[in-house]
Design a protein around this motif. Structure first.
Motif, PDB file in Angstrom:
ATOM      1  N   ARG A 196       0.831  -1.216   0.000  1.00  0.00           N
ATOM      2  CA  ARG A 196       0.000   0.000   0.000  1.00  0.00           C
ATOM      3  C   ARG A 196       0.862   1.262   0.000  1.00  0.00           C
ATOM      4  N   LYS A 197       2.067   1.137   0.556  1.00  0.00           N
ATOM      5  CA  LYS A 197       2.990   2.275   0.572  1.00  0.00           C
ATOM      6  C   LYS A 197       3.820   2.361  -0.702  1.00  0.00           C
ATOM      7  N   GLY A 198       3.584   1.431  -1.637  1.00  0.00           N
ATOM      8  CA  GLY A 198       4.324   1.426  -2.889  1.00  0.00           C
ATOM      9  C   GLY A 198       5.673   0.750  -2.808  1.00  0.00           C
ATOM     10  N   ILE A 199       5.912   0.003  -1.719  1.00  0.00           N
ATOM     11  CA  ILE A 199       7.191  -0.696  -1.551  1.00  0.00           C
ATOM     12  C   ILE A 199       7.085  -2.094  -2.161  1.00  0.00           C
ATOM     13  N   VAL A 200       7.825  -2.321  -3.225  1.00  0.00           N
ATOM     14  CA  VAL A 200       7.848  -3.635  -3.879  1.00  0.00           C
ATOM     15  C   VAL A 200       9.297  -4.084  -3.970  1.00  0.00           C
ATOM     16  N   ARG A 201       9.660  -5.081  -3.161  1.00  0.00           N
ATOM     17  CA  ARG A 201      11.013  -5.623  -3.189  1.00  0.00           C
ATOM     18  C   ARG A 201      11.070  -6.820  -4.139  1.00  0.00           C
ATOM     19  N   GLU A 202      12.263  -7.403  -4.284  1.00  0.00           N
ATOM     20  CA  GLU A 202      12.441  -8.424  -5.312  1.00  0.00           C
ATOM     21  C   GLU A 202      11.547  -9.652  -5.123  1.00  0.00           C
ATOM     22  N   SER A 203      11.184  -9.967  -3.878  1.00  0.00           N
ATOM     23  CA  SER A 203      10.373 -11.166  -3.642  1.00  0.00           C
ATOM     24  C   SER A 203       9.003 -10.840  -3.054  1.00  0.00           C
ATOM     25  N   ALA A 228       4.889 -12.417  -9.904  1.00  0.00           N
ATOM     26  CA  ALA A 228       6.249 -12.833  -9.537  1.00  0.00           C
ATOM     27  C   ALA A 228       6.978 -13.435 -10.737  1.00  0.00           C
ATOM     28  N   ILE A 229       6.270 -14.245 -11.523  1.00  0.00           N
ATOM     29  CA  ILE A 229       6.877 -14.859 -12.711  1.00  0.00           C
ATOM     30  C   ILE A 229       7.281 -13.790 -13.722  1.00  0.00           C
ATOM     31  N   ASN A 230       6.493 -12.728 -13.812  1.00  0.00           N
ATOM     32  CA  ASN A 230       6.828 -11.634 -14.728  1.00  0.00           C
ATOM     33  C   ASN A 230       8.061 -10.853 -14.274  1.00  0.00           C
ATOM     34  N   HIS A 231       8.481 -11.084 -13.017  1.00  0.00           N
ATOM     35  CA  HIS A 231       9.662 -10.376 -12.483  1.00  0.00           C
ATOM     36  C   HIS A 231      10.693 -11.377 -11.949  1.00  0.00           C
ATOM     37  N   LEU A 232      10.781 -12.549 -12.575  1.00  0.00           N
ATOM     38  CA  LEU A 232      11.700 -13.572 -12.093  1.00  0.00           C
ATOM     39  C   LEU A 232      13.142 -13.095 -12.062  1.00  0.00           C
ATOM     40  N   VAL A 240      13.247 -18.704  -6.829  1.00  0.00           N
ATOM     41  CA  VAL A 240      12.810 -18.301  -8.159  1.00  0.00           C
ATOM     42  C   VAL A 240      11.865 -19.311  -8.815  1.00  0.00           C
ATOM     43  N   TYR A 241      11.929 -20.575  -8.423  1.00  0.00           N
ATOM     44  CA  TYR A 241      11.044 -21.598  -8.994  1.00  0.00           C
ATOM     45  C   TYR A 241       9.667 -21.617  -8.326  1.00  0.00           C
ATOM     46  N   LYS A 242       9.572 -21.037  -7.130  1.00  0.00           N
ATOM     47  CA  LYS A 242       8.398 -21.205  -6.281  1.00  0.00           C
ATOM     48  C   LYS A 242       7.093 -20.637  -6.851  1.00  0.00           C
ATOM     49  N   PRO A 243       7.110 -19.492  -7.555  1.00  0.00           N
ATOM     50  CA  PRO A 243       5.838 -19.016  -8.103  1.00  0.00           C
ATOM     51  C   PRO A 243       5.148 -20.044  -9.001  1.00  0.00           C
ATOM     52  N   ASP A 267       4.836 -27.215 -18.396  1.00  0.00           N
ATOM     53  CA  ASP A 267       5.918 -27.339 -19.390  1.00  0.00           C
ATOM     54  C   ASP A 267       6.898 -26.180 -19.274  1.00  0.00           C
ATOM     55  N   GLU A 268       6.355 -24.972 -19.091  1.00  0.00           N
ATOM     56  CA  GLU A 268       7.218 -23.796 -18.951  1.00  0.00           C
ATOM     57  C   GLU A 268       8.088 -23.912 -17.706  1.00  0.00           C
ATOM     58  N   ALA A 269       7.479 -24.369 -16.608  1.00  0.00           N
ATOM     59  CA  ALA A 269       8.221 -24.516 -15.350  1.00  0.00           C
ATOM     60  C   ALA A 269       9.323 -25.561 -15.483  1.00  0.00           C
ATOM     61  N   LEU A 270       9.008 -26.690 -16.127  1.00  0.00           N
ATOM     62  CA  LEU A 270      10.002 -27.756 -16.257  1.00  0.00           C
ATOM     63  C   LEU A 270      11.103 -27.399 -17.251  1.00  0.00           C
ATOM     64  N   GLU A 271      10.777 -26.545 -18.196  1.00  0.00           N
ATOM     65  CA  GLU A 271      11.817 -26.080 -19.112  1.00  0.00           C
ATOM     66  C   GLU A 271      12.847 -25.236 -18.353  1.00  0.00           C
ATOM     67  N   LYS A 272      12.357 -24.451 -17.387  1.00  0.00           N
ATOM     68  CA  LYS A 272      13.257 -23.586 -16.620  1.00  0.00           C
ATOM     69  C   LYS A 272      13.916 -24.320 -15.456  1.00  0.00           C
ATOM     70  N   PHE A 273      13.181 -25.266 -14.853  1.00  0.00           N
ATOM     71  CA  PHE A 273      13.679 -25.944 -13.649  1.00  0.00           C
ATOM     72  C   PHE A 273      13.482 -27.455 -13.783  1.00  0.00           C
ATOM     73  N   PRO A 274      14.166 -28.077 -14.743  1.00  0.00           N
ATOM     74  CA  PRO A 274      13.923 -29.498 -15.035  1.00  0.00           C
ATOM     75  C   PRO A 274      14.365 -30.443 -13.926  1.00  0.00           C
ATOM     76  N   HIS A 275      15.190 -29.966 -13.009  1.00  0.00           N
ATOM     77  CA  HIS A 275      15.729 -30.852 -11.981  1.00  0.00           C
ATOM     78  C   HIS A 275      15.149 -30.571 -10.599  1.00  0.00           C
ATOM     79  N   HIS A 276      14.071 -29.781 -10.545  1.00  0.00           N
ATOM     80  CA  HIS A 276      13.505 -29.486  -9.222  1.00  0.00           C
ATOM     81  C   HIS A 276      12.334 -30.414  -8.913  1.00  0.00           C
TER      82      HIS A 276
END
Length: 421
Positions: A196-203, A228-232, A240-243, A267-276
Motif C-alpha cells: 500500500r505504501k508502494g514498496i515492492v522488493r524483489e520477492s 512474480a513470474i513476470n519479475h523472475l 525463483v522456482y516457487k511461483p 511445461d514452462e516450469a520444467l523447461e526452466k527448472f527441469p531438476h527441481h
C-alpha cells in the motif's frame, strides 16, 4: 584474531533461546539479544547465558529491530540467528574457520550456508534452503524490509560466498504447522502494508502469493504468482522456482482452468527448472486431479528420482515435507493398476515419512488385513515403535476404526498394560 558477534532478536522465546545461544557461545566473542517485549523468561535466560540484552520497542518492522542489534555489536563479523535456530554442535567449530579464511578478502562480505527446517525440535525434515546468516559488521551493511528482511550494502545485495558440503549447518525448529500458519498470516499483513505504501522488493509478489496460497485464497495466490513470474529476473534465486509451484497448485485446487492452460504452465516450469522435484510433484498432482493416472505416476516417480539426487545449493527444496503425499498417491495409482506389491511398498514409504498419515495407513491395511494377524503385527512393528505411546494410540484408534480385531487386540493389550513409555 577476528571477533564475532552473535545476534538474536526475541519475543517470548523462553522455550528455545537457550538452545540458540548455547550453540554459538563457544565461538562468539559477544552475544547480543534484542528483546521486543517478552513477558516470559526469555530475558532472564539470555542474561544467565552471558548475553548482553537490549530492549527495543516493537514497531512492526523486523529490519529495524535487527539493525538495532547490529548497532550494538562490536565484532568484525556477525552471526545473526532467529531464536528458533541453532548451529549444529558438530559444525560450530567450522564457523570461525570459515570466517578467518575469508576475513582478509574484502571482496567477500557474507557467507551463505545450509539451513535445515525441522517439524519442531527433533522432528522430521521439512525443507532445506541456503541461508545468509554470517556477514561482516559494517555501518553500511544493514537489513531492509519490514518482513522477509534481507541484508544489503548501501542498498545493493552483499557479495556472498556459499559454504557448501554442509560445512556449517543451521537447524530451524519453528516449522510446526500451527506456528507456520500464524507467521504467514502475520507476514502477509506486513507485506500488504508495504505494498500500500508502494514498496515492492524483489520477492514481494512471491511472498504475497505464498501467503494467500497457504491460506487457501487461490485466486489471489494466482494473481501474485503470475506477477512474480513476470519479475523472475529480480527474484531471490533461492525462491525463483516457487511461483510456478504456487501457480500450478492453486489452479489444480480451483479446478476452473483448462488442461491446456495448466499443462502449458507445467511445461514452462520444467523447461526452466527441469531438476527441481517440487515442479515434477505438482505436475503429478495436477494429472492425478484430472484422471491422467499414467502421466501422474510418471511425474510423481520423477519427483522422487530428482529429489534423490538434488544438489542445487542455491535453491530451496521443500519436497521433504511433501514426500508422504507423493508416496501415498503413487501407492494409490499402483493399487488401481492392481500392482499390489508396489502399492504396499509406497504406502509403507509414506508412513515411514509421516507415521500419522491416515490415508496411507488405510491403504496399507486394506492390502494386508487378510494376512495372518501375526504377520500384520510384525510388519506394523517395522513402521511403529511399540515403546512410543503416541504410536500405539494411533494404531489402536485406526485399527479400531478399520475393524482389524485380532491385530487391534495386540496393540490394545500393550496400551492397557502400560508397557509403553
Amino acid at each position: 584474531m577476528t571477533k564475532i558477534s552473535a545476534c538474536v532478536i526475541t519475543k517470548n522465546e523462553a522455550t528455545c533461546i537457550s538452545r540458540c545461544l548455547q550453540s554459538v557461545r563457544d565461538i562468539a566473542d559477544e552475544m547480543i539479544v534484542v528483546d521486543t517485549g517478552s513477558t516470559d523468561d526469555t530475558v532472564n535466560i539470555a542474561e544467565q547465558l552471558g548475553a548482553k540484552v537490549f530492549h527495543y520497542q516493537w514497531c512492526n518492522d523486523f529490519a529495524a529491530a535487527r539493525n538495532y542489534a547490529l548497532d550494538q555489536a562490536k565484532g568484525d563479523w556477525i552471526i545473526f540467528l532467529d531464536a528458533d535456530e541453532y548451529i549444529a554442535a558438530d559444525k560450530i567449530k567450522n564457523v570461525r574457520l570459515v570466517i578467518d579464511k575469508i576475513h582478509g578478502d574484502r571482496r567477500i562480505e557474507a557467507a551463505r550456508c545450509l539451513m535445515i527446517n525441522l517439524e519442531g525440535v527433533g522432528g522430521s525434515l521439512r525443507s532445506s534452503n541456503p541461508s545468509l546468516r554470517i556477514f561482516r559488521n559494517s555501518q553500511v551493511i544493514r537489513y531492509k524490509g519490514s518482513v522477509h528482511e534481507s541484508i544489503y550494502k548501501r542498498g545493493k545485495p552483499v557479495k556472498t560466498i556459499n559454504v557448501n558440503n554442509q560445512l556449517i549447518v543451521i537447524y530451524h525448529t519453528g516449522y510446526t504447522k500451527e506456528i507456520v500458519i500464524e507467521k504467514i498470516r502475520r507476514n502477509t499483513v506486513l507485506l500488504e502494508e508495504e505494498l500500500r505504501k508502494g514498496i515492492v522488493r524483489e520477492s514481494t509478489y512471491y511472498y504475497l502469493s505464498d501467503g494467500y496460497w497457504r491460506n487457501g485464497e487461490h485466486e489471489k495466490a494466482i494473481d501474485f504468482a503470475q506477477k512474480a513470474i513476470n519479475h523472475l529476473d529480480r527474484m531471490n534465486n533461492a525462491l525463483v522456482y516457487k511461483p510456478y509451484v504456487i501457480l500450478i497448485s492453486s489452479m489444480t485446487n480451483l479446478k476452473t482452468y483448462s488442461e491446456k492452460t495448466v499443462t502449458a504452465i507445467c511445461d514452462e516450469a520444467l523447461e526452466k527448472f527441469p531438476h527441481h522435484p517440487e515442479i515434477w510433484l505438482l505436475q503429478g498432482l495436477y494429472y492425478l486431479s484430472v484422471g491422467r493416472y499414467e502421466k501422474s505416476l510418471t511425474s510423481l516417480l520423477k519427483a522422487i528420482e530428482t529429489n534423490a539426487c538434488y544438489n542445487d545449493f542455491n535453491r530451496n527444496n521443500d519436497f521433504y515435507a511433501l514426500s508422504p503425499q507423493a508416496y501415498f498417491n503413487i501407492g494409490q495409482i499402483y493399487e488401481m493398476k492392481n500392482q499390489l506389491a508396489q502399492a504396499l511398498d509406497y504406502y509403507a514409504k509414506a508412513l515411514q515419512q509421516e507415521k500419522s498419515n491416515q490415508l496411507a495407513f488405510i491403504g496399507l491395511i486394506s492390502l494386508i488385513r487378510k494376512q495372518d494377524p501375526a504377520d500384520v503385527v510384525f510388519f506394523l512393528n517395522t513402521l511403529y515403535n511399540i515403546d512410543d505411546e503416541s504410536d500405539i494410540r494411533f494404531l489402536v484408534e485406526n485399527l479400531s476404526r478399520l475393524k482389524v480385531k485380532k491385530v487391534l487386540d495386540y496393540y490394545h493389550q500393550i496400551l492397557r498394560s502400560g508397557a509403553v513409555n
